[in-house]
Design a protein around this motif. Sequence first.
Motif, PDB file in Angstrom:
ATOM      1  N   ASP A 217       0.825  -1.208   0.000  1.00  4.65           N
ATOM      2  CA  ASP A 217       0.000   0.000   0.000  1.00  4.65           C
ATOM      3  C   ASP A 217       0.867   1.269   0.000  1.00  4.65           C
ATOM      4  OD1 ASP A 217      -2.468   1.286  -0.179  1.00  4.65           O
ATOM      5  OD2 ASP A 217      -2.617   1.527   1.999  1.00  4.65           O
ATOM      6  N   LEU A 218       1.901   1.240  -0.802  1.00  6.66           N
ATOM      7  CA  LEU A 218       2.786   2.397  -0.970  1.00  6.66           C
ATOM      8  C   LEU A 218       2.563   2.963  -2.367  1.00  6.66           C
ATOM      9  CD1 LEU A 218       5.996   0.759   0.499  1.00  6.66           C
ATOM     10  CD2 LEU A 218       4.626   2.547   1.580  1.00  6.66           C
ATOM     11  N   SER A 219       2.797   4.253  -2.511  1.00 11.03           N
ATOM     12  CA  SER A 219       2.589   4.882  -3.812  1.00 11.03           C
ATOM     13  C   SER A 219       3.914   5.213  -4.481  1.00 11.03           C
ATOM     14  CB  SER A 219       1.774   6.169  -3.653  1.00 11.03           C
ATOM     15  OG  SER A 219       2.560   7.155  -3.014  1.00 11.03           O
ATOM     16  N   LEU A 220       3.860   5.333  -5.777  1.00  5.98           N
ATOM     17  CA  LEU A 220       5.032   5.753  -6.526  1.00  5.98           C
ATOM     18  C   LEU A 220       5.417   7.171  -6.122  1.00  5.98           C
ATOM     19  CD1 LEU A 220       7.036   4.807  -8.622  1.00  5.98           C
ATOM     20  CD2 LEU A 220       5.493   5.629 -10.396  1.00  5.98           C
ATOM     21  N   HIS A 221       4.438   7.956  -5.726  1.00  6.31           N
ATOM     22  CA  HIS A 221       4.714   9.314  -5.257  1.00  6.31           C
ATOM     23  C   HIS A 221       5.665   9.288  -4.056  1.00  6.31           C
ATOM     24  CE1 HIS A 221       4.111  13.565  -4.562  1.00  6.31           C
ATOM     25  NE2 HIS A 221       3.871  13.289  -3.293  1.00  6.31           N
ATOM     26  N   GLU A 222       5.496   8.326  -3.176  1.00  7.35           N
ATOM     27  CA  GLU A 222       6.383   8.218  -2.017  1.00  7.35           C
ATOM     28  C   GLU A 222       7.821   7.937  -2.452  1.00  7.35           C
ATOM     29  OE1 GLU A 222       4.472   6.172   1.591  1.00  7.35           O
ATOM     30  OE2 GLU A 222       3.144   5.640  -0.093  1.00  7.35           O
ATOM     31  N   VAL A 223       7.968   7.157  -3.504  1.00  5.09           N
ATOM     32  CA  VAL A 223       9.308   6.880  -4.039  1.00  5.09           C
ATOM     33  C   VAL A 223       9.885   8.154  -4.636  1.00  5.09           C
ATOM     34  CG1 VAL A 223      10.631   5.533  -5.718  1.00  5.09           C
ATOM     35  CG2 VAL A 223       8.752   4.456  -4.444  1.00  5.09           C
ATOM     36  N   TYR A 224       9.071   8.896  -5.388  1.00  6.36           N
ATOM     37  CA  TYR A 224       9.528  10.173  -5.952  1.00  6.36           C
ATOM     38  C   TYR A 224       9.961  11.137  -4.851  1.00  6.36           C
ATOM     39  CZ  TYR A 224       7.759   9.034 -10.633  1.00  6.36           C
ATOM     40  OH  TYR A 224       7.549   8.469 -11.852  1.00  6.36           O
ATOM     41  N   GLU A 225       9.193  11.177  -3.766  1.00  5.04           N
ATOM     42  CA  GLU A 225       9.559  12.045  -2.648  1.00  5.04           C
ATOM     43  C   GLU A 225      10.911  11.646  -2.072  1.00  5.04           C
ATOM     44  OE1 GLU A 225       6.256  11.781   0.046  1.00  5.04           O
ATOM     45  OE2 GLU A 225       5.278  13.534  -0.842  1.00  5.04           O
ATOM     46  N   GLU A 226      11.132  10.345  -1.928  1.00  2.39           N
ATOM     47  CA  GLU A 226      12.418   9.861  -1.406  1.00  2.39           C
ATOM     48  C   GLU A 226      13.553  10.245  -2.347  1.00  2.39           C
ATOM     49  OE1 GLU A 226      15.422   8.248   0.777  1.00  2.39           O
ATOM     50  OE2 GLU A 226      13.365   8.680   1.422  1.00  2.39           O
ATOM     51  N   LEU A 227      13.334  10.101  -3.637  1.00  2.00           N
ATOM     52  CA  LEU A 227      14.353  10.503  -4.606  1.00  2.00           C
ATOM     53  C   LEU A 227      14.623  12.001  -4.515  1.00  2.00           C
ATOM     54  CD1 LEU A 227      13.295   8.360  -7.687  1.00  2.00           C
ATOM     55  CD2 LEU A 227      15.346   8.056  -6.273  1.00  2.00           C
ATOM     56  N   GLY A 228      13.570  12.778  -4.287  1.00  2.00           N
ATOM     57  CA  GLY A 228      13.726  14.220  -4.143  1.00  2.00           C
ATOM     58  C   GLY A 228      14.594  14.597  -2.963  1.00  2.00           C
TER      59      GLY A 228
ATOM     60  N   LYS B 234      22.681  14.903  -3.426  1.00  2.00           N
ATOM     61  CA  LYS B 234      23.402  14.221  -2.351  1.00  2.00           C
ATOM     62  C   LYS B 234      23.897  12.868  -2.855  1.00  2.00           C
ATOM     63  CE  LYS B 234      20.422  16.159   1.217  1.00  2.00           C
ATOM     64  NZ  LYS B 234      19.507  15.839   2.296  1.00  2.00           N
ATOM     65  N   SER B 235      24.759  12.879  -3.845  1.00  2.00           N
ATOM     66  CA  SER B 235      25.171  11.620  -4.456  1.00  2.00           C
ATOM     67  C   SER B 235      25.985  10.752  -3.505  1.00  2.00           C
ATOM     68  CB  SER B 235      25.977  11.867  -5.723  1.00  2.00           C
ATOM     69  OG  SER B 235      27.251  12.387  -5.403  1.00  2.00           O
ATOM     70  N   GLY B 236      26.774  11.383  -2.655  1.00  2.00           N
ATOM     71  CA  GLY B 236      27.609  10.608  -1.762  1.00  2.00           C
ATOM     72  C   GLY B 236      28.815  10.004  -2.456  1.00  2.00           C
ATOM     73  N   LEU B 237      28.961  10.314  -3.735  1.00  2.00           N
ATOM     74  CA  LEU B 237      30.075   9.776  -4.494  1.00  2.00           C
ATOM     75  C   LEU B 237      31.267  10.711  -4.420  1.00  2.00           C
ATOM     76  CD1 LEU B 237      28.191   8.603  -7.702  1.00  2.00           C
ATOM     77  CD2 LEU B 237      28.880   7.213  -5.757  1.00  2.00           C
ATOM     78  N   ARG B 238      32.416  10.123  -4.343  1.00  2.00           N
ATOM     79  CA  ARG B 238      33.638  10.917  -4.367  1.00  2.00           C
ATOM     80  C   ARG B 238      33.935  11.294  -5.817  1.00  2.00           C
ATOM     81  NH1 ARG B 238      37.871   7.178  -1.873  1.00  2.00           N
ATOM     82  NH2 ARG B 238      36.560   5.706  -2.941  1.00  2.00           N
ATOM     83  N   GLN B 239      34.515  12.421  -6.007  1.00  2.00           N
ATOM     84  CA  GLN B 239      34.923  12.853  -7.334  1.00  2.00           C
ATOM     85  C   GLN B 239      36.173  12.072  -7.735  1.00  2.00           C
ATOM     86  OE1 GLN B 239      33.289  14.973  -9.382  1.00  2.00           O
ATOM     87  NE2 GLN B 239      31.698  14.927  -7.814  1.00  2.00           N
ATOM     88  N   PRO B 240      36.239  11.649  -9.020  1.00  2.00           N
ATOM     89  CA  PRO B 240      37.453  10.935  -9.456  1.00  2.00           C
ATOM     90  C   PRO B 240      38.644  11.873  -9.462  1.00  2.00           C
ATOM     91  CG  PRO B 240      36.008  11.394 -11.319  1.00  2.00           C
ATOM     92  CD  PRO B 240      35.275  11.814 -10.074  1.00  2.00           C
TER      93      PRO B 240
END
Length: 86
Positions: free
Chosen positions: A59-70, A75-81
């Motif tokens: 009972d979760l919506s795709l909107h909730e996933v979009y919010e999480e992505l937002g 905030k990639s958390g990736l180090r720059q090469p």
Amino acid sequence: QPGSYTTKLFEAGQDKILKKVAEEAGEVLLAAKGGKREEIVYEVADLLFHTLMVLGYHDLSLHEVYEELGKRYGKSGLRQPPEGRP
């Protein structure tokens, strides 16, 4: 819709749905390795469909996933090469 694939999969329960997600993820990997655009699109569509079923089951919506992505935007958390490397 009674008798539909979606209905049958929901009736089979969460374990069956999750098994399909894992199966489709593997097929995405194989399609990507093969490099054929049409196959990649086809398999990603299957994966997305079954992933949406997981959301529906809980009972979760795709909107909730979009919010999480937002929340993750910028905030990639990736180090720059190192310089000079891609």
